[in-house]
Design a protein around this motif. Structure first.
Motif, PDB file in Angstrom:
ATOM      1  N   GLY A  50      -4.274  21.534  -6.695  1.00 51.10           N
ATOM      2  CA  GLY A  50      -4.634  20.314  -7.397  1.00 51.10           C
ATOM      3  C   GLY A  50      -5.227  19.303  -6.432  1.00 51.10           C
ATOM      4  O   GLY A  50      -4.992  19.365  -5.226  1.00 51.10           O
ATOM      5  N   GLU A  51      -5.971  18.375  -6.986  1.00 49.39           N
ATOM      6  CA  GLU A  51      -6.653  17.359  -6.191  1.00 49.39           C
ATOM      7  C   GLU A  51      -6.289  15.963  -6.679  1.00 49.39           C
ATOM      8  O   GLU A  51      -7.073  15.319  -7.371  1.00 49.39           O
ATOM      9  CB  GLU A  51      -8.163  17.565  -6.265  1.00 49.39           C
ATOM     10  N   PRO A  52      -5.098  15.481  -6.315  1.00 50.40           N
ATOM     11  CA  PRO A  52      -4.739  14.119  -6.741  1.00 50.40           C
ATOM     12  C   PRO A  52      -5.631  13.091  -6.052  1.00 50.40           C
ATOM     13  O   PRO A  52      -6.098  13.321  -4.928  1.00 50.40           O
ATOM     14  CB  PRO A  52      -3.275  13.975  -6.287  1.00 50.40           C
ATOM     15  N   ASP A  53      -5.866  11.984  -6.721  1.00 47.03           N
ATOM     16  CA  ASP A  53      -6.717  10.949  -6.132  1.00 47.03           C
ATOM     17  C   ASP A  53      -6.073  10.358  -4.885  1.00 47.03           C
ATOM     18  O   ASP A  53      -6.738  10.145  -3.885  1.00 47.03           O
ATOM     19  CB  ASP A  53      -6.982   9.835  -7.156  1.00 47.03           C
ATOM     20  N   LEU A  54      -4.776  10.070  -4.967  1.00 49.45           N
ATOM     21  CA  LEU A  54      -4.073   9.439  -3.853  1.00 49.45           C
ATOM     22  C   LEU A  54      -2.707  10.053  -3.640  1.00 49.45           C
ATOM     23  O   LEU A  54      -2.028  10.424  -4.604  1.00 49.45           O
ATOM     24  CB  LEU A  54      -3.853   7.945  -4.125  1.00 49.45           C
ATOM     25  N   LEU A  55      -2.307  10.126  -2.393  1.00 50.59           N
ATOM     26  CA  LEU A  55      -0.930  10.429  -2.012  1.00 50.59           C
ATOM     27  C   LEU A  55      -0.492   9.234  -1.175  1.00 50.59           C
ATOM     28  O   LEU A  55      -1.161   8.881  -0.191  1.00 50.59           O
ATOM     29  CB  LEU A  55      -0.853  11.710  -1.192  1.00 50.59           C
ATOM     30  N   ILE A  56       0.578   8.573  -1.585  1.00 48.84           N
ATOM     31  CA  ILE A  56       1.046   7.387  -0.876  1.00 48.84           C
ATOM     32  C   ILE A  56       2.449   7.663  -0.357  1.00 48.84           C
ATOM     33  O   ILE A  56       3.325   8.079  -1.125  1.00 48.84           O
ATOM     34  CB  ILE A  56       1.053   6.142  -1.793  1.00 48.84           C
ATOM     35  N   ARG A  57       2.644   7.447   0.940  1.00 46.18           N
ATOM     36  CA  ARG A  57       3.952   7.674   1.531  1.00 46.18           C
ATOM     37  C   ARG A  57       4.977   6.801   0.813  1.00 46.18           C
ATOM     38  O   ARG A  57       4.715   5.632   0.513  1.00 46.18           O
ATOM     39  CB  ARG A  57       3.907   7.347   3.039  1.00 46.18           C
ATOM     40  N   ARG A  58       6.118   7.378   0.481  1.00 42.80           N
ATOM     41  CA  ARG A  58       7.110   6.724  -0.364  1.00 42.80           C
ATOM     42  C   ARG A  58       7.530   5.351   0.162  1.00 42.80           C
ATOM     43  O   ARG A  58       7.599   4.389  -0.597  1.00 42.80           O
ATOM     44  CB  ARG A  58       8.339   7.607  -0.557  1.00 42.80           C
ATOM     45  N   ASP A  59       7.814   5.221   1.456  1.00 39.85           N
ATOM     46  CA  ASP A  59       8.252   3.919   1.971  1.00 39.85           C
ATOM     47  C   ASP A  59       7.153   2.864   1.829  1.00 39.85           C
ATOM     48  O   ASP A  59       7.437   1.701   1.558  1.00 39.85           O
ATOM     49  CB  ASP A  59       8.733   4.031   3.422  1.00 39.85           C
ATOM     50  N   VAL A  60       5.901   3.268   1.966  1.00 42.64           N
ATOM     51  CA  VAL A  60       4.773   2.355   1.789  1.00 42.64           C
ATOM     52  C   VAL A  60       4.666   1.961   0.319  1.00 42.64           C
ATOM     53  O   VAL A  60       4.485   0.789  -0.016  1.00 42.64           O
ATOM     54  CB  VAL A  60       3.456   3.020   2.280  1.00 42.64           C
ATOM     55  N   PHE A  61       4.814   2.940  -0.553  1.00 42.20           N
ATOM     56  CA  PHE A  61       4.777   2.688  -1.995  1.00 42.20           C
ATOM     57  C   PHE A  61       5.856   1.680  -2.387  1.00 42.20           C
ATOM     58  O   PHE A  61       5.588   0.709  -3.082  1.00 42.20           O
ATOM     59  CB  PHE A  61       4.969   4.014  -2.745  1.00 42.20           C
ATOM     60  N   GLU A  62       7.085   1.905  -1.908  1.00 45.86           N
ATOM     61  CA  GLU A  62       8.203   1.015  -2.244  1.00 45.86           C
ATOM     62  C   GLU A  62       7.965  -0.395  -1.705  1.00 45.86           C
ATOM     63  O   GLU A  62       8.224  -1.379  -2.390  1.00 45.86           O
ATOM     64  CB  GLU A  62       9.511   1.584  -1.681  1.00 45.86           C
ATOM     65  N   ARG A  63       7.467  -0.499  -0.470  1.00 50.14           N
ATOM     66  CA  ARG A  63       7.255  -1.807   0.152  1.00 50.14           C
ATOM     67  C   ARG A  63       6.172  -2.598  -0.579  1.00 50.14           C
ATOM     68  O   ARG A  63       6.300  -3.802  -0.771  1.00 50.14           O
ATOM     69  CB  ARG A  63       6.885  -1.614   1.617  1.00 50.14           C
ATOM     70  N   HIS A  64       5.114  -1.940  -1.017  1.00 52.66           N
ATOM     71  CA  HIS A  64       3.986  -2.654  -1.624  1.00 52.66           C
ATOM     72  C   HIS A  64       4.048  -2.767  -3.141  1.00 52.66           C
ATOM     73  O   HIS A  64       3.483  -3.686  -3.711  1.00 52.66           O
ATOM     74  CB  HIS A  64       2.666  -1.979  -1.220  1.00 52.66           C
ATOM     75  N   PHE A  65       4.707  -1.814  -3.787  1.00 54.06           N
ATOM     76  CA  PHE A  65       4.673  -1.791  -5.246  1.00 54.06           C
ATOM     77  C   PHE A  65       6.053  -1.852  -5.885  1.00 54.06           C
ATOM     78  O   PHE A  65       6.172  -1.797  -7.105  1.00 54.06           O
ATOM     79  CB  PHE A  65       3.933  -0.532  -5.736  1.00 54.06           C
ATOM     80  N   GLY A  66       7.108  -1.901  -5.082  1.00 53.44           N
ATOM     81  CA  GLY A  66       8.457  -1.882  -5.625  1.00 53.44           C
ATOM     82  C   GLY A  66       8.816  -0.462  -6.013  1.00 53.44           C
ATOM     83  O   GLY A  66       7.997   0.442  -5.986  1.00 53.44           O
ATOM     84  N   ALA A  67      10.086  -0.259  -6.298  1.00 57.14           N
ATOM     85  CA  ALA A  67      10.520   1.094  -6.649  1.00 57.14           C
ATOM     86  C   ALA A  67      11.668   1.027  -7.630  1.00 57.14           C
ATOM     87  O   ALA A  67      12.509   0.144  -7.556  1.00 57.14           O
ATOM     88  CB  ALA A  67      10.958   1.853  -5.401  1.00 57.14           C
ATOM     89  N   GLY A  68      11.680   1.973  -8.513  1.00 58.96           N
ATOM     90  CA  GLY A  68      12.796   2.090  -9.444  1.00 58.96           C
ATOM     91  C   GLY A  68      13.985   2.728  -8.750  1.00 58.96           C
ATOM     92  O   GLY A  68      13.914   3.178  -7.616  1.00 58.96           O
ATOM     93  N   GLU A  69      15.104   2.751  -9.435  1.00 58.61           N
ATOM     94  CA  GLU A  69      16.324   3.335  -8.874  1.00 58.61           C
ATOM     95  C   GLU A  69      16.144   4.803  -8.518  1.00 58.61           C
ATOM     96  O   GLU A  69      16.679   5.275  -7.537  1.00 58.61           O
ATOM     97  CB  GLU A  69      17.475   3.188  -9.879  1.00 58.61           C
ATOM     98  N   GLN A  70      15.368   5.530  -9.324  1.00 55.56           N
ATOM     99  CA  GLN A  70      15.212   6.962  -9.069  1.00 55.56           C
ATOM    100  C   GLN A  70      14.502   7.217  -7.749  1.00 55.56           C
ATOM    101  O   GLN A  70      14.885   8.088  -6.991  1.00 55.56           O
ATOM    102  CB  GLN A  70      14.448   7.627 -10.209  1.00 55.56           C
ATOM    103  N   LEU A  71      13.468   6.432  -7.438  1.00 55.46           N
ATOM    104  CA  LEU A  71      12.764   6.621  -6.168  1.00 55.46           C
ATOM    105  C   LEU A  71      13.691   6.316  -4.997  1.00 55.46           C
ATOM    106  O   LEU A  71      13.790   7.072  -4.056  1.00 55.46           O
ATOM    107  CB  LEU A  71      11.544   5.703  -6.074  1.00 55.46           C
ATOM    108  N   ALA A  72      14.367   5.179  -5.070  1.00 47.13           N
ATOM    109  CA  ALA A  72      15.224   4.767  -3.965  1.00 47.13           C
ATOM    110  C   ALA A  72      16.393   5.745  -3.790  1.00 47.13           C
ATOM    111  O   ALA A  72      16.770   6.078  -2.678  1.00 47.13           O
ATOM    112  CB  ALA A  72      15.740   3.355  -4.209  1.00 47.13           C
ATOM    113  N   ALA A  73      16.947   6.221  -4.892  1.00 48.57           N
ATOM    114  CA  ALA A  73      18.109   7.105  -4.819  1.00 48.57           C
ATOM    115  C   ALA A  73      17.736   8.490  -4.315  1.00 48.57           C
ATOM    116  O   ALA A  73      18.561   9.175  -3.730  1.00 48.57           O
ATOM    117  CB  ALA A  73      18.765   7.212  -6.190  1.00 48.57           C
ATOM    118  N   SER A  74      16.492   8.923  -4.512  1.00 52.16           N
ATOM    119  CA  SER A  74      16.134  10.285  -4.142  1.00 52.16           C
ATOM    120  C   SER A  74      15.648  10.414  -2.695  1.00 52.16           C
ATOM    121  O   SER A  74      15.423  11.500  -2.221  1.00 52.16           O
ATOM    122  CB  SER A  74      15.069  10.824  -5.095  1.00 52.16           C
TER     123      SER A  74
END
Length: 184
Positions: A120-144
């Protein structure tokens, strides 16, 4: 004007199944049968039927501009984005994607995810810690997140020009997430 293209839209791809194949099957099983028959016997059909018209071209150009605006917006937030050229070919981009992920690049644009059977060819892959810092994160992201792991974990993002989500879009992102889960 509508013309018939002499090639499949994904003719530059390798022989693995892709999101186009999956969504094509879900939307039109007859088209999938034609693809299979053409693979078995290339002379079975004169050529694949791919409509190329002005509206498709315009949507493609607008979609590419929209995607580039997103990449520039990420850079404006201070996120380092490594863009991979589609001219490099699928296998080379898959290897560069894996290397960028291993190196911990903050975001990867135009990467390729793949297994032995699927790609598959996703448009973007964003490192999780960067995603959380810039866009916030739900409980599922933080817990996993695995706190003790040195391995970087990435989230899939697909950029769409349309204003609302569709079922094919959700299936596409779910497909990429499954590939990512298998790879990470």
């Amino acid at each position: 004007m509508i013309a018939v293209s002499p090639e499949r839209p994904n003719s530059a791809r390798d022989d693995r199944f892709s999101t186009r194949d999956l969504l094509g099957y879900l939307l039109c099983r007859h088209a999938t049968w034609r693809d299979i028959q053409r693979t078995i016997d290339p002379g079975y059909f004169e050529r694949p039927i791919v409509l190329n018209d002005d509206l498709r071209k315009m949507r493609s150009v607008l979609g590419q501009k929209h995607e580039q605006q997103w990449v520039e917006a990420l850079r404006a937030r201070g996120i380092t984005v490594e863009s991979l050229s589609k001219k490099d070919g699928v296998q080379a981009r898959q290897e560069r994607t894996a290397a960028a992920m291993a190196a911990g690049v903050q975001a990867i644009h135009g990467g390729v995810l793949g297994t032995e059977t699927w790609m598959g060819e996703p448009d973007l892959l964003i490192r999780r810690d960067v995603f959380e810092r810039h866009f916030g994160a739900g409980e599922q992201l933080a817990a996993s997140a695995d706190e003790g792991s040195a391995k970087h974990i990435y989230e899939v993002a697909d950029i769409k020009l349309m204003g609302s989500l569709t079922v094919p879009t959700l299936l596409q992102v779910a497909f990429y997430a499954e590939l990512m889960a298998e790879i990470q």
